[in-house]
Write an enzyme that holds these catalytic residues in place. Structure first.
Site, PDB file in Angstrom:
ATOM      1  N   LEU A   9      -5.799  -4.764 -28.871  1.00 43.10           N
ATOM      2  CA  LEU A   9      -5.949  -3.816 -27.245  1.00 43.10           C
ATOM      3  C   LEU A   9      -5.324  -4.173 -26.765  1.00 43.10           C
ATOM      4  O   LEU A   9      -5.104  -4.333 -25.637  1.00 43.10           O
ATOM      5  CB  LEU A   9      -7.722  -4.536 -27.242  1.00 43.10           C
ATOM      6  CG  LEU A   9      -8.956  -4.826 -28.491  1.00 43.10           C
ATOM      7  CD1 LEU A   9      -9.664  -5.025 -28.007  1.00 43.10           C
ATOM      8  CD2 LEU A   9      -9.083  -3.157 -28.103  1.00 43.10           C
ATOM      9  N   ALA A  12     -13.557   7.512 -31.215  1.00 41.22           N
ATOM     10  CA  ALA A  12     -13.122   7.440 -31.888  1.00 41.22           C
ATOM     11  C   ALA A  12     -14.325   8.402 -33.432  1.00 41.22           C
ATOM     12  O   ALA A  12     -14.044   7.356 -34.953  1.00 41.22           O
ATOM     13  CB  ALA A  12     -12.232   7.376 -32.511  1.00 41.22           C
ATOM     14  N   ASP A  23     -11.754  -4.949 -37.949  1.00 45.51           N
ATOM     15  CA  ASP A  23     -11.082  -4.104 -37.584  1.00 45.51           C
ATOM     16  C   ASP A  23      -9.616  -4.858 -37.237  1.00 45.51           C
ATOM     17  O   ASP A  23      -8.320  -4.672 -36.850  1.00 45.51           O
ATOM     18  CB  ASP A  23     -10.881  -2.911 -36.133  1.00 45.51           C
ATOM     19  CG  ASP A  23     -12.271  -1.966 -36.508  1.00 45.51           C
ATOM     20  OD1 ASP A  23     -12.025  -2.044 -37.720  1.00 45.51           O
ATOM     21  OD2 ASP A  23     -12.824  -1.408 -36.064  1.00 45.51           O
ATOM     22  N   GLY A  58     -17.689  -1.149 -31.258  1.00 45.60           N
ATOM     23  CA  GLY A  58     -18.122  -0.198 -32.510  1.00 45.60           C
ATOM     24  C   GLY A  58     -19.598   0.474 -31.807  1.00 45.60           C
ATOM     25  O   GLY A  58     -19.942  -0.035 -30.597  1.00 45.60           O
ATOM     26  N   ARG A 105      -5.843   2.493 -22.281  1.00 46.79           N
ATOM     27  CA  ARG A 105      -6.177   1.149 -22.302  1.00 46.79           C
ATOM     28  C   ARG A 105      -4.971   0.879 -20.673  1.00 46.79           C
ATOM     29  O   ARG A 105      -5.551   0.383 -20.161  1.00 46.79           O
ATOM     30  CB  ARG A 105      -5.216   0.430 -22.857  1.00 46.79           C
ATOM     31  CG  ARG A 105      -6.159   0.335 -24.720  1.00 46.79           C
ATOM     32  CD  ARG A 105      -5.716  -0.438 -25.729  1.00 46.79           C
ATOM     33  NE  ARG A 105      -6.399   0.494 -26.495  1.00 46.79           N
ATOM     34  CZ  ARG A 105      -5.963  -0.688 -27.315  1.00 46.79           C
ATOM     35  NH1 ARG A 105      -4.760  -0.361 -29.070  1.00 46.79           N
ATOM     36  NH2 ARG A 105      -6.826  -0.241 -29.168  1.00 46.79           N
ATOM     37  N   SER A 144     -12.866   2.348 -41.548  1.00 52.26           N
ATOM     38  CA  SER A 144     -12.517   3.310 -40.652  1.00 52.26           C
ATOM     39  C   SER A 144     -11.432   3.403 -39.871  1.00 52.26           C
ATOM     40  O   SER A 144     -10.892   4.084 -39.363  1.00 52.26           O
ATOM     41  CB  SER A 144     -13.048   2.269 -39.185  1.00 52.26           C
ATOM     42  OG  SER A 144     -12.324   1.153 -38.939  1.00 52.26           O
ATOM     43  N   ARG A 200       0.634  -0.431 -25.868  1.00 55.76           N
ATOM     44  CA  ARG A 200       1.897  -0.361 -27.009  1.00 55.76           C
ATOM     45  C   ARG A 200       2.148   1.044 -27.017  1.00 55.76           C
ATOM     46  O   ARG A 200       3.550   0.954 -27.547  1.00 55.76           O
ATOM     47  CB  ARG A 200       1.324  -0.442 -28.300  1.00 55.76           C
ATOM     48  CG  ARG A 200       1.171  -1.859 -28.470  1.00 55.76           C
ATOM     49  CD  ARG A 200       0.820  -2.205 -30.414  1.00 55.76           C
ATOM     50  NE  ARG A 200       0.134  -1.512 -30.909  1.00 55.76           N
ATOM     51  CZ  ARG A 200      -1.587  -1.985 -31.172  1.00 55.76           C
ATOM     52  NH1 ARG A 200      -1.781  -2.986 -30.227  1.00 55.76           N
ATOM     53  NH2 ARG A 200      -2.028  -1.058 -31.891  1.00 55.76           N
ATOM     54  N   HIS A 228       0.713  -1.176  -0.318  1.00 53.17           N
ATOM     55  CA  HIS A 228      -0.001   0.451  -0.101  1.00 53.17           C
ATOM     56  C   HIS A 228       0.577   1.301  -0.363  1.00 53.17           C
ATOM     57  O   HIS A 228       2.018   1.122   0.433  1.00 53.17           O
ATOM     58  CB  HIS A 228      -0.641  -0.062   1.437  1.00 53.17           C
ATOM     59  CG  HIS A 228      -2.248  -1.409   0.772  1.00 53.17           C
ATOM     60  ND1 HIS A 228      -3.033  -1.279   2.349  1.00 53.17           N
ATOM     61  CD2 HIS A 228      -2.387  -1.526   0.274  1.00 53.17           C
ATOM     62  CE1 HIS A 228      -3.763  -2.775   1.701  1.00 53.17           C
ATOM     63  NE2 HIS A 228      -3.247  -2.500   0.153  1.00 53.17           N
ATOM     64  N   GLU A 236       0.885   3.979   2.403  1.00 51.53           N
ATOM     65  CA  GLU A 236       1.605   3.872   3.193  1.00 51.53           C
ATOM     66  C   GLU A 236       3.087   3.684   3.659  1.00 51.53           C
ATOM     67  O   GLU A 236       3.572   4.101   3.800  1.00 51.53           O
ATOM     68  CB  GLU A 236       0.533   4.202   4.558  1.00 51.53           C
ATOM     69  CG  GLU A 236      -0.467   5.046   4.012  1.00 51.53           C
ATOM     70  CD  GLU A 236      -1.461   3.994   3.794  1.00 51.53           C
ATOM     71  OE1 GLU A 236      -1.318   3.253   2.354  1.00 51.53           O
ATOM     72  OE2 GLU A 236      -2.656   3.937   3.814  1.00 51.53           O
TER      73      GLU A 236
HETATM   74  C1  AOF Z   1      -4.235   1.991   2.092  1.00 51.39           C
HETATM   75  N1  AOF Z   1      -3.504   2.273   1.019  1.00 51.39           N
HETATM   76  O1  AOF Z   1      -2.386   2.065  -1.081  1.00 51.39           O
HETATM   77  C2  AOF Z   1      -4.651   0.526  -0.638  1.00 51.39           C
HETATM   78  C3  AOF Z   1      -5.101   0.495   0.666  1.00 51.39           C
HETATM   79  O2  AOF Z   1      -6.119  -6.944  -0.055  1.00 51.39           O
HETATM   80  P1  AOF Z   1      -5.199  -6.337   1.195  1.00 51.39           P
HETATM   81  O3  AOF Z   1      -4.860  -6.455   2.331  1.00 51.39           O
HETATM   82  O4  AOF Z   1      -3.988  -5.716  -0.239  1.00 51.39           O
HETATM   83  O5  AOF Z   1      -6.632  -5.017   1.344  1.00 51.39           O
HETATM   84  C4  AOF Z   1      -6.896  -4.178   0.152  1.00 51.39           C
HETATM   85  C5  AOF Z   1      -8.305  -2.883   0.828  1.00 51.39           C
HETATM   86  O6  AOF Z   1      -6.861  -2.205   1.416  1.00 51.39           O
HETATM   87  C6  AOF Z   1      -8.898  -2.254  -0.027  1.00 51.39           C
HETATM   88  O7  AOF Z   1     -10.237  -2.805  -0.397  1.00 51.39           O
HETATM   89  C7  AOF Z   1      -8.787  -0.944   0.628  1.00 51.39           C
HETATM   90  O8  AOF Z   1      -9.541  -0.990   1.106  1.00 51.39           O
HETATM   91  C8  AOF Z   1      -7.613  -0.752   0.967  1.00 51.39           C
HETATM   92  N2  AOF Z   1      -6.523  -0.124   0.195  1.00 51.39           N
HETATM   93  N3  AOF Z   1      -5.593   0.824   1.351  1.00 51.39           N
HETATM   94  O9  AOF Z   1      -4.351   1.792   3.384  1.00 51.39           O
HETATM   95  C9  AOF Z   1      -3.110   1.664  -0.152  1.00 51.39           C
HETATM   96  N4  AOF Z   1      -4.417   0.308  -1.770  1.00 51.39           N
HETATM   97 ZN    ZN Z   2      -3.161  -0.042   3.935  1.00 52.07          ZN
END
Ligand code: AOF
Ligand code: ZN
Length: 365
Positions: free
Chosen positions: A199, A149, A195, A293, A179, A163, A202, A45, A47
């Site tokens: 997808l 587009a 087409d 499309g 994407r 197209s 690139r 995450h 933090e």
């Molecule tokens: C945070 N900081 O950068 C994100 C959070 O499966 P886990 O343990 O990684 O938990 C996923 C959950 O954590 C997600 O559903 C959301 O509630 C939170 N995501 N939280 O403090 C982060 N990506």
């Molecule tokens: Zn977290």
């Protein structure tokens, strides 16, 4: 907080089903000590990343986080605990995390530990940034962005079906960027036949940003020679068809590495788009880019699930015998029209790009 949001944006398209979060840690003097964002796959995450960089400089400092820090023990310990342990004195949070495992518990942990906590700074931007994550939790479907587009008169091909290419190189590069920041790209079997798109993303160095490729295919008529099928082992691909699809045909696709998913049919006998989006949400998809499309556009508009439109327009005109961007979808009176509001406009080389959001809908909180 704007910096934290910009860092968060880096994760879009790579972190689902997790939200893309950004975090900036300041030392007690107010200098940036560490920055972090949610890593590909959704972990670590934001933090944890920022705190690791800040080290002891975080003690007595401030953390700006674009989403409430988590409170649950997942594969990693709770971010709220990590902020407390790092000795953060003040936390500024853009918005609450609706995940039932967090939902206020992260903020409570910070407050209980005596951290001065402020919530709501940059809330609108944070909610717009994570509209896909929020939509999946609150409505059980991904955020849907329709990419078009067209010519100035809203045509995507001549009457003979020609197209390629209406918009220019710069617009197509932008489209690859879209994407990259989506979890899945959605198209229809007739677009695949005509087409033969790949997808993929690139953009240089971003080949691994290709989203899940999804084709709505009522009768499993996608050619086995299609680029999507022949590259299915490199880039995950699935066909969404209707229930009771032909088993032999299904097996052929599975042999090619293509997943086949069956959903209920709508009244026209086609895969029901809401059911299809529900299945994608169940698989953790939070952001879908629809690049089909006129049929796919019409089905999504009819179901009223188009949250955003990214509309590239070339300064050219085809005229009324060209193929329209959306097939008819039953608008008899103006009061039935889905309406959008323009949020951003850009020049994309010789073309223009406008981004619309559904009026009163996703992204507007
Ligand atoms: C945070 N900081 O950068 C994100 C959070 O499966 P886990 O343990 O990684 O938990 C996923 C959950 O954590 C997600 O559903 C959301 O509630 C939170 N995501 N939280 O403090 C982060 N990506
Ligand atoms: Zn977290």
């Amino acid at each position: 907080m704007m910096t934290a949001l910009a860092l968060a944006r880096r994760g879009l398209g790579r972190v689902s089903p997790n939200p893309a979060v950004g975090c900036v840690v300041l030392d007690p003097g107010g200098a940036v000590a560490g920055r972090g964002w949610t890593q590909p796959g959704g972990r670590p995450h934001a933090e944890t990343e920022a705190l690791a960089r800040a080290g002891i400089a975080a003690r007595g400092g401030t953390a700006y986080v674009s989403l409430e820090p988590c409170a649950h023990h997942g594969e990693t310990p709770p971010c709220a605990d990590a902020l407390v342990a790092a000795g953060i004195a003040r936390a500024v949070i853009a918005t609450e995390d609706p995940d039932s495992r967090v939902s206020g518990a992260g903020i409570a942990k910070l407050e209980e530990a005596g951290i001065e906590t402020r919530v709501g700074i940059g809330r609108r931007d944070a909610e717009r940034l994570n509209a896909g994550f929020l939509m999946r939790i609150n409505s059980g479907r991904p955020l849907v962005t329709l990419k078009c587009a067209t010519t100035l008169d809203g045509r995507i091909a001549t009457h003979s079906g020609e197209s390629q290419w209406i918009t220019g190189e710069v617009a197509r590069t932008w489209a690859h960027g879209f994407r990259a920041n989506h979890d899945a790209v959605l198209t229809g079997a007739s677009t695949v036949r005509v087409d033969d798109p790949e997808l993929t993303c690139r953009l240089p160095g971003m080949g691994d940003h290709t989203p899940l490729r999804v084709v709505l295919d009522t009768r499993l008529t996608t050619p086995l020679t299609a680029n999507l099928v022949s590259t299915a082992r490199q880039h995950p691909t699935c066909l969404i068809t209707v229930k009771d699809a032909n088993d032999q045909r299904k097996a052929v696709f599975v042999d090619c590495g293509v997943e086949v998913i069956e959903v209920l049919a709508d009244d026209g006998g086609r895969p029901d788009v809401e059911a299809a989006l529900g299945v994608l949400a169940d698989r953790g998809i939070t952001r879908v880019l629809a690049e089909g499309g006129g049929q796919v556009a019409a089905a999504l508009l009819r179901a009223n699930v188009v949250d955003r439109i990214a509309w590239f327009r070339a300064p050219a005109v085809i005229g009324g015998d060209g193929i329209p961007v959306a097939a008819g979808f039953g608008v008899d009176s103006l009061s039935d029209m889905p309406r959008f509001e323009r949020r951003w406009e850009f020049a994309a080389g010789v073309d223009s790009l406008e981004i619309f959001e559904r009026l009163g809908g996703a992204g507007r909180h």
